[in-house]
Design a protein around this motif. Structure first.
Motif, PDB file in Angstrom:
ATOM      1  N   VAL A 105      -5.765 -19.479 -10.971  1.00  0.00           N
ATOM      2  CA  VAL A 105      -4.835 -20.596 -10.876  1.00  0.00           C
ATOM      3  C   VAL A 105      -5.452 -21.611  -9.927  1.00  0.00           C
ATOM      4  O   VAL A 105      -6.052 -21.247  -8.919  1.00  0.00           O
ATOM      5  N   GLU A 156      -4.697 -25.383  -7.936  1.00  0.00           N
ATOM      6  CA  GLU A 156      -3.717 -26.388  -7.534  1.00  0.00           C
ATOM      7  C   GLU A 156      -4.329 -27.781  -7.566  1.00  0.00           C
ATOM      8  O   GLU A 156      -5.543 -27.933  -7.385  1.00  0.00           O
ATOM      9  N   CYS A 178      -0.065 -26.894 -10.818  1.00  0.00           N
ATOM     10  CA  CYS A 178      -0.838 -25.656 -10.844  1.00  0.00           C
ATOM     11  C   CYS A 178      -1.156 -25.322 -12.294  1.00  0.00           C
ATOM     12  O   CYS A 178      -0.266 -25.361 -13.156  1.00  0.00           O
ATOM     13  N   TRP A 209       5.305 -21.524  -6.089  1.00  0.00           N
ATOM     14  CA  TRP A 209       4.653 -22.105  -4.935  1.00  0.00           C
ATOM     15  C   TRP A 209       5.176 -21.465  -3.658  1.00  0.00           C
ATOM     16  O   TRP A 209       6.391 -21.233  -3.519  1.00  0.00           O
ATOM     17  N   THR A 240       0.918 -24.276 -17.030  1.00  0.00           N
ATOM     18  CA  THR A 240       0.921 -25.355 -16.049  1.00  0.00           C
ATOM     19  C   THR A 240       2.333 -25.536 -15.516  1.00  0.00           C
ATOM     20  O   THR A 240       3.293 -25.516 -16.283  1.00  0.00           O
ATOM     21  N   TYR A 289       0.440 -22.975  -1.641  1.00  0.00           N
ATOM     22  CA  TYR A 289      -0.333 -22.088  -2.514  1.00  0.00           C
ATOM     23  C   TYR A 289       0.406 -21.858  -3.822  1.00  0.00           C
ATOM     24  O   TYR A 289       1.617 -21.598  -3.823  1.00  0.00           O
ATOM     25  N   CYS A 290      -0.333 -21.914  -4.911  1.00  0.00           N
ATOM     26  CA  CYS A 290       0.213 -21.526  -6.204  1.00  0.00           C
ATOM     27  C   CYS A 290       0.032 -20.022  -6.385  1.00  0.00           C
ATOM     28  O   CYS A 290      -1.001 -19.459  -6.018  1.00  0.00           O
ATOM     29  N   SER A 299       0.888 -16.771  -9.316  1.00  0.00           N
ATOM     30  CA  SER A 299       1.337 -16.465 -10.663  1.00  0.00           C
ATOM     31  C   SER A 299       1.065 -15.008 -10.998  1.00  0.00           C
ATOM     32  O   SER A 299       0.072 -14.441 -10.548  1.00  0.00           O
ATOM     33  N   GLY A 315      -3.924 -19.315  -5.717  1.00  0.00           N
ATOM     34  CA  GLY A 315      -4.849 -20.418  -5.631  1.00  0.00           C
ATOM     35  C   GLY A 315      -5.434 -20.544  -4.244  1.00  0.00           C
ATOM     36  O   GLY A 315      -5.092 -19.792  -3.325  1.00  0.00           O
TER      37      GLY A 315
END
Length: 124
Positions: free
Chosen positions: A4, A6, A22, A36, A77, A94-95, A97, A115
């Motif tokens: 991922v 950002e 992201c 996030w 996204t 920070y992203c 997932s 990320g």
């Protein structure tokens, strides 16, 4: 490998707005959620916002009512719109997932992806 990344961030004046994005990439089978978090030195990482594949969302108490998270249908996204920013929103964002991707053979597994982070500074 899945990743991922950002984009967005930067310097904004108090009361201003900012949008973070992201994007997930790699051999993605599906994504369960994307969100996030933010962190300042000496403090724990805290949730800003998260969106789930079923469209559900969750927001942190400190930003509730000032941010909105949205994503495309597959959550490859997501966008985080932040409004009425305050100096205390200054942090590295920070992203994160949970991505389902190939593991070995025909097996898949869930990967917890983070990320590199993007700096958001709210200051006059």
């Amino acid at each position: 490998q899945v990743h991922v990344v950002e984009s967005g961030g930067g310097l904004v004046q108090p009361g201003g707005s900012l949008r973070l994005s992201c994007t997930a990439s790699g051999r993605i089978f599906s994504i369960n959620h994307m969100g996030w978090y933010r962190q300042v030195p000496g403090k724990e990482r805290e949730l800003v916002a998260k969106i789930f594949i079923d469209g559900g969302t969750r927001y942190g108490d400190s930003v509730f009512g000032r941010v909105n998270i949205s994503g495309d249908r597959d959550l490859h996204t997501t966008n985080l719109q932040m409004n009425n920013l305050k100096p205390e929103d200054t942090a590295v964002y920070y992203c994160n997932s949970e991505i389902i991707a190939p593991y070995t053979g025909s097996l898949r597994r869930a990967y917890d992806c983070w990320g590199q982070g993007t700096q958001v500074t709210v200051s006059s």
